[in-house]
Design a protein around this motif. Structure first.
Motif, PDB file in Angstrom:
ATOM      1  N   LEU A 159       0.945  -1.136  -0.091  1.00  0.00           N
ATOM      2  CA  LEU A 159      -0.001  -0.035  -0.113  1.00  0.00           C
ATOM      3  C   LEU A 159       0.846   1.161  -0.031  1.00  0.00           C
ATOM      4  O   LEU A 159       1.387   1.708   0.984  1.00  0.00           O
ATOM      5  CB  LEU A 159      -0.969   0.065   1.334  1.00  0.00           C
ATOM      6  N   GLY A 160       1.225   1.521  -1.041  1.00  0.00           N
ATOM      7  CA  GLY A 160       2.102   2.924  -1.291  1.00  0.00           C
ATOM      8  C   GLY A 160       1.653   3.999  -0.389  1.00  0.00           C
ATOM      9  O   GLY A 160       2.431   4.632   0.313  1.00  0.00           O
ATOM     10  N   ASP A 161       0.276   4.178  -0.598  1.00  0.00           N
ATOM     11  CA  ASP A 161      -0.031   5.449   0.163  1.00  0.00           C
ATOM     12  C   ASP A 161      -0.160   5.346   1.819  1.00  0.00           C
ATOM     13  O   ASP A 161      -0.317   6.364   2.505  1.00  0.00           O
ATOM     14  CB  ASP A 161      -1.289   6.002  -0.277  1.00  0.00           C
ATOM     15  N   ASP A 162      -0.062   4.118   2.197  1.00  0.00           N
ATOM     16  CA  ASP A 162      -0.180   3.887   3.448  1.00  0.00           C
ATOM     17  C   ASP A 162       1.044   4.522   4.339  1.00  0.00           C
ATOM     18  O   ASP A 162       0.894   5.014   5.334  1.00  0.00           O
ATOM     19  CB  ASP A 162      -0.055   2.344   3.951  1.00  0.00           C
ATOM     20  N   ILE A 163       2.143   4.174   3.672  1.00  0.00           N
ATOM     21  CA  ILE A 163       3.411   5.124   4.285  1.00  0.00           C
ATOM     22  C   ILE A 163       2.984   6.453   4.268  1.00  0.00           C
ATOM     23  O   ILE A 163       3.451   7.151   5.317  1.00  0.00           O
ATOM     24  CB  ILE A 163       4.547   4.737   3.540  1.00  0.00           C
ATOM     25  N   ASP A 168       4.071 -12.345   4.943  1.00  0.00           N
ATOM     26  CA  ASP A 168       4.351 -13.238   3.983  1.00  0.00           C
ATOM     27  C   ASP A 168       4.283 -12.486   2.457  1.00  0.00           C
ATOM     28  O   ASP A 168       4.817 -13.352   1.516  1.00  0.00           O
ATOM     29  CB  ASP A 168       3.519 -14.337   4.088  1.00  0.00           C
ATOM     30  N   LYS A 169       4.229 -11.382   2.381  1.00  0.00           N
ATOM     31  CA  LYS A 169       4.172 -10.766   1.133  1.00  0.00           C
ATOM     32  C   LYS A 169       5.426  -9.923   1.028  1.00  0.00           C
ATOM     33  O   LYS A 169       6.033  -9.493   1.865  1.00  0.00           O
ATOM     34  CB  LYS A 169       2.738  -9.929   1.034  1.00  0.00           C
ATOM     35  N   ASP A 170       5.740  -9.809  -0.354  1.00  0.00           N
ATOM     36  CA  ASP A 170       6.835  -9.006  -0.887  1.00  0.00           C
ATOM     37  C   ASP A 170       6.743  -7.498  -0.332  1.00  0.00           C
ATOM     38  O   ASP A 170       5.791  -7.074  -0.270  1.00  0.00           O
ATOM     39  CB  ASP A 170       7.009  -8.907  -2.288  1.00  0.00           C
ATOM     40  N   GLY A 171       8.030  -7.279   0.174  1.00  0.00           N
ATOM     41  CA  GLY A 171       7.987  -5.667   0.639  1.00  0.00           C
ATOM     42  C   GLY A 171       7.924  -5.415   1.953  1.00  0.00           C
ATOM     43  O   GLY A 171       8.089  -4.464   2.413  1.00  0.00           O
ATOM     44  N   VAL A 194       8.905  -2.068   4.029  1.00  0.00           N
ATOM     45  CA  VAL A 194       7.849  -1.259   5.129  1.00  0.00           C
ATOM     46  C   VAL A 194       8.588  -0.931   6.395  1.00  0.00           C
ATOM     47  O   VAL A 194       8.456   0.138   7.013  1.00  0.00           O
ATOM     48  CB  VAL A 194       6.581  -1.920   5.188  1.00  0.00           C
ATOM     49  N   VAL A 195       9.051  -2.029   7.112  1.00  0.00           N
ATOM     50  CA  VAL A 195       9.809  -1.831   8.401  1.00  0.00           C
ATOM     51  C   VAL A 195      10.798  -0.921   8.256  1.00  0.00           C
ATOM     52  O   VAL A 195      10.760  -0.012   9.189  1.00  0.00           O
ATOM     53  CB  VAL A 195      10.288  -3.403   8.644  1.00  0.00           C
ATOM     54  N   ARG A 196      11.746  -1.061   7.246  1.00  0.00           N
ATOM     55  CA  ARG A 196      12.766   0.006   7.065  1.00  0.00           C
ATOM     56  C   ARG A 196      12.331   1.462   7.044  1.00  0.00           C
ATOM     57  O   ARG A 196      12.887   2.219   7.732  1.00  0.00           O
ATOM     58  CB  ARG A 196      13.731  -0.510   5.876  1.00  0.00           C
ATOM     59  N   GLU A 197      11.155   1.683   6.509  1.00  0.00           N
ATOM     60  CA  GLU A 197      10.773   2.807   6.216  1.00  0.00           C
ATOM     61  C   GLU A 197      10.212   3.458   7.558  1.00  0.00           C
ATOM     62  O   GLU A 197      10.389   4.728   7.825  1.00  0.00           O
ATOM     63  CB  GLU A 197       9.673   2.881   5.027  1.00  0.00           C
ATOM     64  N   ILE A 198       9.420   2.659   8.023  1.00  0.00           N
ATOM     65  CA  ILE A 198       8.824   2.925   9.389  1.00  0.00           C
ATOM     66  C   ILE A 198       9.831   3.461  10.562  1.00  0.00           C
ATOM     67  O   ILE A 198       9.757   4.436  10.727  1.00  0.00           O
ATOM     68  CB  ILE A 198       7.574   1.918   9.986  1.00  0.00           C
TER      69      ILE A 198
END
Ligand SMILES: Nc1nc2c(ncn2[C@@H]2O[C@H](COP(=O)(O)OP(=O)(O)OP(=O)(O)O)[C@@H](O)[C@H]2O)c(=O)[nH]1
Ligand SMILES: [Mg+2]
Length: 359
Positions: free
Chosen positions: A172-176, A196-199, A203-207
């Protein structure tokens, strides 16, 4: 349905039918609920209130189901409130919630309820607060509140929950973006579900990067409040089990000159398989322990109550203005302002006088 099938005594004894009836009264703002809520007041304050919030479909109900399972295994009594902010459209979502938590439906130690109001703005938030107090007085150890939405949610979960778990998912690009747009500061624990999904790792790194930047900028977050409370006590007691420390210790400490500076935990889960759930539950409980040990729990609840009192008072004033004689006064004052007989601020003062006189 009338109020006679519920009572403070029945609610306190944990009678689920009586609890459900009282919550229905709360939903429809039945004035006779107030006497029962007042009688229950003395018995609340024990439960740990956990908010699970995040975008639609991020797995909040699946996560909640698994968290309930883990807490039940510890013998705790658990209540779940699934909040439905847009009742005309979410019949499906609530049905989904029910199905996902079905296996707990026959467990007498679990109470699951969805909550909706057709009422005015702020009505849902009030209903969630009141229902939470009911469940607290009924003796549930943990109350989990699932709310949809990040950012524009009608229910201000931060004002109700002791611990907020902010759920994100990969893809979810806009989630971030939503998290960046200010929601980030409400999270006590960040959970990247559907790992279990890609990416997911990205997301962890971005948060983490966002949280670290916020910490370095000295941004006030709920977590930083707790951090300061712990530091004031001189306590370096971990907020999470020692083994997890490395996962979220703030690595930029050397740069900032703040050794031990931390960011909140950022965890990954696969709610469907249960992967990561034990760790998530450990962090939820560790957060409660830290809140209690520092006295920060009381501070948080006090400021939440101050906020709720202010809003309830404002609502009373607004509804007082809706009464016929008040409407007339407001109309007269408006005409006087329009005709330049008095200015806006004199009109406001006059209205305030009229309102105070009525009490
Ligand atoms: N691949 C994958 N799917 C998941 C995971 N967790 C939940 N799902 C699926 O995601 C979908 C949505 O799950 P829910 O638990 O209903 O999500 P929710 O956030 O409660 O949804 P709303 O209440 O409608 O906002 C369901 O089909 C779940 O089976 C996960 O970890 N991995
Ligand atoms: Mg759900």
């Amino acid at each position: 349905m009338d109020g006679s099938a519920t009572s403070p005594e029945l609610v306190r004894s944990g009678d689920q039918l009586a609890i459900a009836r009282l919550i229905s009264m709360v939903e429809r703002e039945d004035p006779s609920r107030l006497a029962i809520l007042k009688a229950l007041h003395a018995f609340g304050g024990r439960a740990h209130v956990v908010g699970i919030t995040g975008p639609p479909g991020s797995g909040k109900s699946t996560l909640t189901d698994k968290i309930v399972g883990a807490l039940r295994a510890q013998g705790r009594l658990v209540a779940v409130l699934a909040v439905d902010p847009s009742s005309p459209f979410t019949g499906g979502a609530i049905l989904g919630d029910r199905i996902r938590m079905q296996r707990h439906a026959t467990d007498p130690g679990v109470f699951i309820r969805s909550l909706a109001t057709r009422g005015h703005l702020g009505g849902l938030s009030r209903a969630v607060s009141e229902a939470t107090r009911v469940l607290d007085a009924a003796g549930y150890d943990d109350i989990i509140i699932e709310t949809v939405g990040v950012g524009q949610s009608e229910v201000d979960i931060v004002r109700i929950a002791d611990t907020v778990v902010l759920v994100s998912v990969p893809g979810l690009g806009d989630d971030i973006q939503a998290i960046k747009a200010g929601v980030m500061e409400i999270g006590d624990i960040f959970c990247v579900n559907k790992a279990d999904k890609d990416g997911a790792e990205r997301v962890v790194r971005e948060i983490r990067a966002m949280l670290e930047t916020a910490v370095l900028n000295g941004a006030a977050t709920r977590f930083s409040g707790l951090y300061v409370a712990r530091a004031t006590l001189g306590a370096h007691a971990p907020i999470s089990p020692a083994a997890d420390q490395g996962a979220f210790h703030h690595i930029a400490a050397q740069v900032s000159g703040h050794p031990n500076l931390e960011i909140p935990p950022v965890l990954t889960t696969v709610a469907e398989t249960g992967q990561g759930i034990d760790d998530l539950v450990k962090h939820i409980k560790a957060h409660e322990t830290a809140l209690t040990a520092t006295g920060y729990l009381r501070m948080r609840r006090e400021s939440n109550l101050a906020w709720e009192l202010g809003h309830a008072a404002a609502e009373r004033v607004l509804s007082a203005l809706e009464r016929d004689e008040r409407k007339e006064t407001v109309g007269e004052l408006s005409r006087a302002v329009l005709d330049k007989k008095i200015d806006f601020y004199d009109a406001l003062d006059a209205l305030e006088d009229a309102l105070t006189r009525s009490h």
